[in-house]
Design an enzyme around this catalytic site. Structure first.
Site, mmCIF file in Angstrom:
data_model
loop_
_atom_site.group_PDB
_atom_site.id
_atom_site.type_symbol
_atom_site.label_atom_id
_atom_site.label_comp_id
_atom_site.label_asym_id
_atom_site.label_seq_id
_atom_site.Cartn_x
_atom_site.Cartn_y
_atom_site.Cartn_z
ATOM 1 C CG MET A 131 -2.036 -1.065 1.195
ATOM 2 S SD MET A 131 -3.306 -0.671 -0.131
ATOM 3 C CE MET A 131 -4.146 0.228 0.511
ATOM 4 C CB CYS A 132 2.950 2.965 0.930
ATOM 5 S SG CYS A 132 3.777 2.287 2.095
ATOM 6 N N GLY A 133 0.906 5.551 0.709
ATOM 7 C CA GLY A 133 0.245 6.784 -0.119
ATOM 8 C C GLY A 133 1.561 7.726 -0.159
ATOM 9 N NE ARG A 170 -2.234 4.020 -1.896
ATOM 10 C CZ ARG A 170 -2.729 3.033 -2.547
ATOM 11 N NH1 ARG A 170 -3.865 2.779 -2.857
ATOM 12 N NH2 ARG A 170 -1.750 2.358 -2.919
#
Length: 307
Positions: free
Chosen positions: A1-3, A32
């Site tokens: 994920m991660c944003g 995220r």
């Protein structure tokens, strides 16, 4: 994920709102990456002076009289501005290495160094991290941010993004690098400072190494497409601008928008929806294996080169 979020301002009248706009974009990406967050802000610089952003889990003790304690190492006055667990050090130009060595002996961590860069990052929800450092009140020319969902390393302050490995240079990343261990060993042998086992820091250090050997940021990003294994979206900040590159498969989401006032990046379009003039912006998905870069030193349009 991660944003990931990024904002490069063409319109100087928006500079007082940079922190406000980046903060809103960052908070939108909470789902995220809810475990930690960070932001890099490029603000003003002072001739003859440099900046370091530092962090301590015990700021009351660590930052007490810190300016006086560092004066000998710096070879001149050190001004300290405390912001929660972080502090921004205003130091004489050319003293960074000696100040870093002194900070290391004190057990104080360095988040960033350069002339205009400040990095703030901590464990916690993005809205809480943003409030702790009053990010919405900050001004500047451009900045990048990251919300993290850890997959390969511990949830710690040092594991949060952005990562800074060269003067006024930082990187945020969504993805995973498979050859980071061997590359880390190589870069350390080359004298590049790497503190963590995080694969993202290796990506940042790789770009630093390439630029120290004469490459432009665009050339370093192009080389990364051949030398880094895995899947990744990078957004990189420098003193003058920011760049974007996705791996050849480009499986991680990314969207960009450009108007006469700014260039913006988000992992998803919803990170961009509240920006001024977004309804008339040119909006597109960055192409795989293509380098995009905007600089305040040049005409603020993208440089795109397919690998």
């Amino acid at each position: 994920m991660c944003g990931i979020v990024g904002l490069f301002l063409k319109d100087r009248s928006l500079e007082p709102r940079l922190g406000e706009m980046l903060t809103a974009m960052l908070i939108t990406m909470t789902d995220r990456g809810p475990d930690s967050a960070g932001i890099a802000i490029y603000g003003g610089e002072t001739p003859g002076r440099s900046k370091m952003t530092v962090q301590s889990d015990d700021p009351d003790t660590a930052f007490s009289d810190l300016g006086a304690k560092l004066q000998d190492a710096a070879g001149g006055p050190v001004n300290v501005t405390v912001k929660s667990t972080h502090a921004v050090l205003d130091i004489p130009a050319g003293s960074t290495a000696k100040v870093r060595a002194a900070l290391n002996e004190m057990g104080i961590r360095v988040m960033s160094f350069g002339d205009s860069l400040e990095i703030y990052k901590e464990v916690g929800l993005p809205k809480d991290v943003a409030a702790r450092f009053e990010l919405a009140k900050m001004s500047g020319t451009h900045g990048i941010g990251h919300t993290r969902m850890a997959t390969e390393s511990a949830v710690t302050t040092m594991g949060a993004h952005p990562f800074n490995t060269g003067p006024d240079q930082c990187l945020v990343h969504n993805g995973s690098l498979s050859n980071h261990n061997s590359l880390r060993r190589k870069l350390r042998r080359e004298g590049i400072h790497i503190e963590t086992e995080n694969d993202t820091e290796v990506g940042a250090a790789y770009l630093t190494w390439k630029m120290q050997n004469g490459a432009t940021l665009g050339e370093a990003l192009e080389s990364s497409l051949q030398d880094l294994d895995g899947f990744f979206t990078f957004v990189v900040g420098t003193k003058d601008g920011f760049g974007v590159v996705r791996d050849p498969i480009a499986c991680k989401p990314a969207v960009m928008a450009e108007t006469d006032q700014y260039v913006a990046f988000g992992s998803e379009y919803r990170a961009l929806v509240d920006l001024p003039g977004i309804e008339t912006a040119r909006v597109w998905e960055p192409e795989p294996a293509t380098v995009y870069f905007w600089s305040h030193n040049d005409t603020p349009t993208a440089t795109e080169k397919a690998a």
